[in-house]
Design a protein around this motif. Structure first.
Motif, PDB file in Angstrom:
ATOM      1  N   ALA A  69      -3.135   0.447   8.459  1.00 29.03           N
ATOM      2  CA  ALA A  69      -2.803  -0.577   7.388  1.00 29.03           C
ATOM      3  C   ALA A  69      -1.722  -1.463   8.020  1.00 29.03           C
ATOM      4  O   ALA A  69      -1.532  -2.808   7.683  1.00 29.03           O
ATOM      5  N   VAL A 116      -4.037   6.444   8.048  1.00 26.67           N
ATOM      6  CA  VAL A 116      -4.029   5.299   7.140  1.00 26.67           C
ATOM      7  C   VAL A 116      -2.931   4.275   7.281  1.00 26.67           C
ATOM      8  O   VAL A 116      -2.889   3.070   7.177  1.00 26.67           O
ATOM      9  N   THR A 167       3.404  11.909  -9.975  1.00 23.91           N
ATOM     10  CA  THR A 167       2.801  10.494  -9.936  1.00 23.91           C
ATOM     11  C   THR A 167       3.950   9.134 -10.160  1.00 23.91           C
ATOM     12  O   THR A 167       4.868   9.511 -11.071  1.00 23.91           O
ATOM     13  N   LEU A 168       3.381   8.147  -9.567  1.00 21.13           N
ATOM     14  CA  LEU A 168       4.364   7.014  -9.667  1.00 21.13           C
ATOM     15  C   LEU A 168       3.612   6.568 -11.320  1.00 21.13           C
ATOM     16  O   LEU A 168       2.537   6.398 -11.533  1.00 21.13           O
ATOM     17  N   THR A 169       4.624   5.695 -12.073  1.00 24.51           N
ATOM     18  CA  THR A 169       3.911   5.033 -13.448  1.00 24.51           C
ATOM     19  C   THR A 169       4.379   3.486 -13.272  1.00 24.51           C
ATOM     20  O   THR A 169       5.559   3.157 -12.908  1.00 24.51           O
ATOM     21  N   PRO A 170       3.171   2.756 -13.402  1.00 22.57           N
ATOM     22  CA  PRO A 170       3.339   1.449 -13.558  1.00 22.57           C
ATOM     23  C   PRO A 170       4.325   0.965 -14.409  1.00 22.57           C
ATOM     24  O   PRO A 170       5.162  -0.013 -13.960  1.00 22.57           O
ATOM     25  N   LEU A 226       0.654  -1.089  -0.050  1.00 24.87           N
ATOM     26  CA  LEU A 226      -0.230   0.017   0.163  1.00 24.87           C
ATOM     27  C   LEU A 226       0.858   1.139   0.065  1.00 24.87           C
ATOM     28  O   LEU A 226       1.802   1.205   0.733  1.00 24.87           O
ATOM     29  N   LEU A 269       0.198  -3.498  -6.397  1.00 28.12           N
ATOM     30  CA  LEU A 269       0.249  -2.078  -5.656  1.00 28.12           C
ATOM     31  C   LEU A 269      -1.139  -1.381  -5.379  1.00 28.12           C
ATOM     32  O   LEU A 269      -1.929  -1.300  -6.200  1.00 28.12           O
ATOM     33  N   LEU A 270      -1.311  -1.010  -4.365  1.00 25.98           N
ATOM     34  CA  LEU A 270      -2.510  -0.292  -4.102  1.00 25.98           C
ATOM     35  C   LEU A 270      -2.146   1.172  -3.585  1.00 25.98           C
ATOM     36  O   LEU A 270      -1.134   1.548  -2.754  1.00 25.98           O
ATOM     37  N   LEU A 271      -2.770   2.262  -4.149  1.00 25.80           N
ATOM     38  CA  LEU A 271      -2.633   3.605  -3.855  1.00 25.80           C
ATOM     39  C   LEU A 271      -3.415   4.206  -2.717  1.00 25.80           C
ATOM     40  O   LEU A 271      -4.692   3.963  -2.927  1.00 25.80           O
ATOM     41  N   ALA A 272      -2.985   4.840  -2.049  1.00 26.11           N
ATOM     42  CA  ALA A 272      -4.101   5.553  -1.107  1.00 26.11           C
ATOM     43  C   ALA A 272      -3.679   7.106  -1.269  1.00 26.11           C
ATOM     44  O   ALA A 272      -2.623   7.369  -1.287  1.00 26.11           O
ATOM     45  N   ARG A 273      -4.753   7.973  -1.580  1.00 23.05           N
ATOM     46  CA  ARG A 273      -4.710   9.559  -1.735  1.00 23.05           C
ATOM     47  C   ARG A 273      -5.163  10.273  -0.643  1.00 23.05           C
ATOM     48  O   ARG A 273      -6.268  10.669  -0.939  1.00 23.05           O
ATOM     49  N   PRO A 274      -4.666  10.246   0.417  1.00 23.19           N
ATOM     50  CA  PRO A 274      -5.505  11.033   1.560  1.00 23.19           C
ATOM     51  C   PRO A 274      -5.019  12.310   1.536  1.00 23.19           C
ATOM     52  O   PRO A 274      -4.104  12.849   0.699  1.00 23.19           O
ATOM     53  N   PRO A 312       2.978  -3.980 -10.828  1.00 21.92           N
ATOM     54  CA  PRO A 312       1.770  -2.839 -10.589  1.00 21.92           C
ATOM     55  C   PRO A 312       0.786  -3.457 -10.180  1.00 21.92           C
ATOM     56  O   PRO A 312      -0.307  -2.810  -9.214  1.00 21.92           O
ATOM     57  N   ALA A 313       0.188  -4.888 -10.315  1.00 21.54           N
ATOM     58  CA  ALA A 313      -1.004  -5.389  -9.882  1.00 21.54           C
ATOM     59  C   ALA A 313      -1.024  -5.712  -8.336  1.00 21.54           C
ATOM     60  O   ALA A 313      -1.895  -5.860  -7.771  1.00 21.54           O
TER      61      ALA A 313
END
Lengths: 208, 473
Positions: free
Chosen positions: A96, A92, A63-66, A53, A78-83, A75-76
Motif C-alpha cells: 500500500a 500489505v 476494534t476501532l469505532t467509527p 488504510l 477509512l479502509l481496514l485490512a485484517r491480515p 469514517p468513509a
C-alpha cells in the motif's frame, strides 16, 4: 565509579533547543513514523489527512469505532485490512505504501520490527510518496523510523470533554526532541498546542 | 419433444421413489398438485387438484414442493442436449422443446431412427418424453400431445390445435370433434364465430401459415484457451500467453458490456495435472493491461513440473460494466481498486473492510463492517454523544455500588477517578438475541482518570458489576 546526571542542565537544554511543533507535526510525507503509548490510536487518527488504510491483525479483539473516530477522521475515508499475522500485515503495508493510491497507511505492530523490515517500509513510503505510521508497543520501535512519538492522555481539570494529550517526540532523525501538550479542537477540526510542558503549572503530578 | 412429467422426473432422477409422488405448488393460498408421476396418475390423481384432496385419494402419497425455476434450468440443460440432433432448438412452453429437423434426419439414418434414438436416450436418463414429428410446428405439437408420430393430423381432436379450453368446448358442442371436421367445414362462418385465432392455428397446423422456430441463443461464454505444441515452463512465457488469451476475452467482455469480477487461469501440465490461479477483483474490470499484472503473483507460485501445454483463462464471475467516460478524475478509484485486488490476493478480499453506518444505539452495533470490494463508502455518520475511539470486550473490574469507583485496578494499573460523567443508560435490544447483553441494561460512565486514561465504564444494575469497555481519545 558513578556518573551524576545534572537534571536541571538537561531540562534547560530541552527548553533552549526546543523544536517548533509545526516543523515536526504534520508528519513528514514519504516517510514512516512510529507512535507508542496509551494515546497512540488517537495520535494516528489526528495525524492522518485524507484516505487511510488501517492495518490491524485479525485476531486483535479491540476494534476501532467509527463514531469515536468521527471528530478526528471521516469514517468513509477509512479502509481496514485484517491480515492474519504480522508477516501479511507488513506485506500489505509495503504494497500500500509503494502503490500510493492512499496517502496514509497506519499499521498496528504487535512484535518488534527489525531494521530490515523498517527499512523496507521506509523505501516503500519513499517510492509511493505516502506517509506510514506504525503503532508500536512501548520499546518495540525500529531504527529506520523517521520519528518516534509517545502519546499519553493527560487528565484535564478544567474541561469536561477534553482531549488533552501529552505528545513527546522521542526520536527524530532530522531534528531535536520536544514535548507538547495538545488538544483537539472539534469546532475547527484541528490541533491546538496548549503550551509547552515546561511552562505549565505542575498539576499532572497528582497521580495516586 | 414434450416432457409431460418434467418437474417430477427431475426430482425422481436424483432420488427414485416407488409409489405415487407429486410436486405441490402454492397458488392462490392453496397447495395444488403441480406435477405427478405415473403411479400417482394410476391412482386417479390429476394435475391442478388440491393437495388435500390428493392425499385423501391416496394416503401413501409422497410429495415435495415444486421449484419451477429449477425446472426451467433443467429444461435449458435439455435444450443444450437437444442441439446434438440439430442446431435449431427452441423452447415450447415450459415443458417442451421444438427442434427444426429440416435436412438433418438423414444424418441419423432417417426420421424413425432419429426418434428412436431420442426416445432411448430419454428413457435411459429416466425422462418421460412424447415425440411428435410433423411438417409444421403445429402438427408436431399435436402429435406429441394427442397422438403419436404415426397418427394422421385430421384424426386428432380439435384440442390438438393449441386452442383455448373455452373454444374447444364450443367446437365440440357444434359437433366439430376432429381436425378433419374443421378442415372440411366452411372457413368463413367459423372465422366469424370463433375469431381469427382458430383459423390461424388451423393454418399453422396444416402449413398454410408459417410459424418459425426461434433457436435460443447460447449464453455468452467467457473463456479462452490455447494449446501449445511444446510445453513451456518459464513465468514470462506463461504471462505472455496469458496476455494473448486475455485480449480476446476482454474484447468479448467489452462487446457484451460486461466486466470480470473473478478470473481463473488454468494451467494444464503435460502429466495431465492441473494448476489453477484464481483472481478475485475488487471491481469489475475488462482491461487486459490491468488484469495481467494482477496474475503475476499467482503465476509465480505455480509449479510447472515437466511443462505446461495448455492454458485456459475463464471469467468465472462477470458483472455488467457499462462504458464510462474516462478522464483524469477516474484514475484514482481505479488505482485504489487495483491496490485492493492486489492486497486481496494475499489476505483475502473479504479481509479488506470499511465501516458502514447502522441504526442501533448499542455501541458495538452502531456500525457494520462490510467488505470494501462489495460496498460503497457511505456518509451520514452521526454521534449524539461522544463515543470511545476503541472498543474491546467488557473487562470486569472489582467495584460495587451504582456510582463509579474512586479507585480501581484495570489491566494491572491502579487508576483514580478524576471525573465521571454519566450515567447514560442503554437498554439491550430484546428483539435481537445477544449473549453479551444478557446482564440487562447498562449505565455507561465516561471516567477521566487522574493518570490520564479516559475510559468507558458501565455498570449493570440488574446483575451488579462494573466493566471497562472502551477508551476515549
Amino acid at each position: 565509579m558513578s556518573m551524576v546526571i545534572d537534571a536541571s542542565a538537561c531540562s534547560a537544554y530541552v527548553l533552549t533547543m526546543r523544536v517548533e511543533f509545526h516543523s515536526v507535526f504534520p508528519l513528514r510525507r514519504a516517510r514512516v513514523h512510529e507512535v507508542c503509548g496509551a494515546g497512540a490510536i488517537a495520535f494516528a487518527s489526528m495525524a492522518v489527512r485524507g484516505h487511510v488504510l488501517w492495518i490491524r491483525e485479525a485476531w486483535l479483539s479491540e476494534t476501532l469505532t467509527p463514531q469515536g473516530l468521527l471528530p478526528l477522521v471521516d469514517p468513509a475515508q477509512l479502509l481496514l485490512a485484517r491480515p492474519k499475522d504480522q508477516v501479511d500485515a507488513l506485506a500489505v503495508a509495503e504494497e500500500a505504501l509503494k502503490d500510493g493510491a492512499l496517502p496514509n497507511v497506519v499499521l498496528d505492530v504487535t512484535r518488534p520490527l527489525d531494521l530490515r523490515e523498517g527499512r523496507r517500509l521506509q523505501l516503500a513510503a519513499k517510492a509511493g510518496r505516502t506517509t506510514g505510521l506504525c503503532i508500536i508497543p512501548d520499546g518495540m520501535g525500529s531504527n529506520a523510523a523517521e520519528t518516534r512519538w509517545r502519546a499519553t492522555p493527560v487528565f484535564d481539570q478544567e474541561w469536561e470533554d477534553s482531549t488533552l494529550m501529552r505528545w513527546e517526540i522521542i526520536k527524530n532523525k532530522s531534528g531535536t526532541l520536544g514535548v507538547w501538550h495538545v488538544r483537539w479542537n472539534q469546532q475547527t477540526s484541528r490541533l491546538d498546542v496548549v503550551s509547552p510542558v515546561g511552562e505549565r503549572p505542575d498539576f499532572t503530578g497528582a497521580s495516586g | 419433444m414434450w416432457f409431460p412429467r418434467l418437474a417430477s422426473d427431475r426430482i425422481l432422477r436424483a432420488r427414485p421413489v416407488d409409489g405415487p409422488f407429486v410436486l405441490t405448488l402454492k397458488a392462490n393460498n392453496t397447495e395444488r398438485v403441480y406435477c405427478l408421476n405415473q403411479a400417482a396418475e394410476r391412482s386417479g390423481l390429476i394435475r391442478d387438484m388440491s393437495f388435500a384432496d390428493a392425499r385423501a385419494f391416496c394416503p401413501d402419497l409422497m410429495s415435495q414442493p415444486a421449484r419451477p425455476d429449477l425446472d426451467m434450468r433443467f429444461l435449458a440443460t435439455l435444450r443444450r442436449w437437444a442441439t446434438r440432433y440439430c442446431p435449431w432448438v427452441g423452447y415450447e412452453g415450459t415443458d417442451g422443446l421444438v427442434l427444426d429437423v429440416t435436412g438433418v434426419a438423414h444424418l441419423w439414418g432417417g426420421e424413425a431412427a432419429m426418434l428412436a434414438d431420442m426416445r432411448t436416450r430419454a428413457d435411459r436418463s429416466g425422462l418421460g418424453v412424447r415425440l411428435g414429428l410433423g411438417e409444421t410446428r403445429g402438427a408436431a405439437w399435436a402429435r406429441a400431445h394427442f397422438g403419436d408420430e404415426h397418427s394422421t393430423l385430421t384424426d386428432l381432436p380439435v384440442a390438438a390445435l393449441r386452442l383455448e379450453d373455452r373454444m374447444v368446448t364450443a367446437l365440440q358442442r357444434l359437433g366439430l370433434r376432429r381436425i378433419g371436421d374443421l378442415t372440411a367445414a366452411a372457413r368463413a362462418p367459423l372465422a366469424r364465430r370463433f375469431g381469427p385465432e382458430l383459423m390461424l392455428r388451423l393454418d399453422q397446423a396444416t402449413g398454410n401459415a408459417s410459424e418459425p422456430t426461434a433457436p435460443e441463443k447460447d449464453p455468452p461464454h467467457y473463456a479462452t484457451r490455447m494449446s501449445l505444441p511444446d510445453p513451456i515452463g518459464l513465468t514470462e512465457d506463461v504471462m505472455g500467453i496469458a496476455a494473448r488469451l486475455l485480449t480476446p476475452l476482454c474484447d468479448k467482455l467489452k462487446a457484451q458490456e460486461m466486466g470480470a469480477r473473478s478470473l481463473c487461469l488454468t494451467l494444464r501440465r503435460v502429466d495431465q495435472g492441473c494448476q489453477k490461479v484464481e483472481l478475485r477483483l475488487a471491481a469489475p474490470l475488462r482491461d487486459p493491461t490491468r488484469i495481467l499484472p494482477l496474475f503475476k503473483r499467482g503465476v509465480a507460485e505455480v509449479d510447472a513440473g515437466f511443462g505446461i501445454d495448455q492454458i485456459r483463462v475463464e471469467a468465472t464471475q462477470v458483472e455488467p460494466l457499462p462504458e464510462q467516460q474516462t478522464g483524469s478524475r477516474q484514475n484514482s478509484p481505479d488505482q485504489l481498486n487495483d491496490l485492493i485486488t492486489r492486497i486481496g490476493t494475499r489476505i483475502g478480499l473479504e479481509n479488506i473492510q470499511r465501516f458502514l453506518p447502522a441504526d442501533s444505539h448499542i455501541p458495538e452495533r452502531a456500525f457494520s463492517i462490510a467488505s470494501a470490494a462489495y460496498s460503497r463508502p457511505e456518509s451520514g455518520w452521526s454521534a449524539l454523544r461522544s463515543r470511545p475511539i476503541s472498543l474491546f470486550p467488557p473487562e470486569p473490574i472489582s467495584a460495587s455500588g451504582s456510582q463509579p469507583p474512586v479507585q480501581f485496578r484495570w489491566r494491572r494499573m491502579r487508576l483514580t477517578t478524576g471525573r465521571a460523567v454519566g450515567p447514560e443508560r442503554i437498554a439491550p435490544e430484546w428483539w435481537l438475541p445477544d449473549d453479551n447483553w444478557r446482564s440487562g441494561v447498562r449505565d455507561y460512565w465516561k471516567v477521566d482518570t487522574r493518570e490520564g486514561r479516559r475510559l468507558w465504564l458501565f455498570y449493570t444494575p440488574q446483575t451488579p458489576g462494573w466493566f471497562v469497555q472502551g477508551e476515549f481519545t
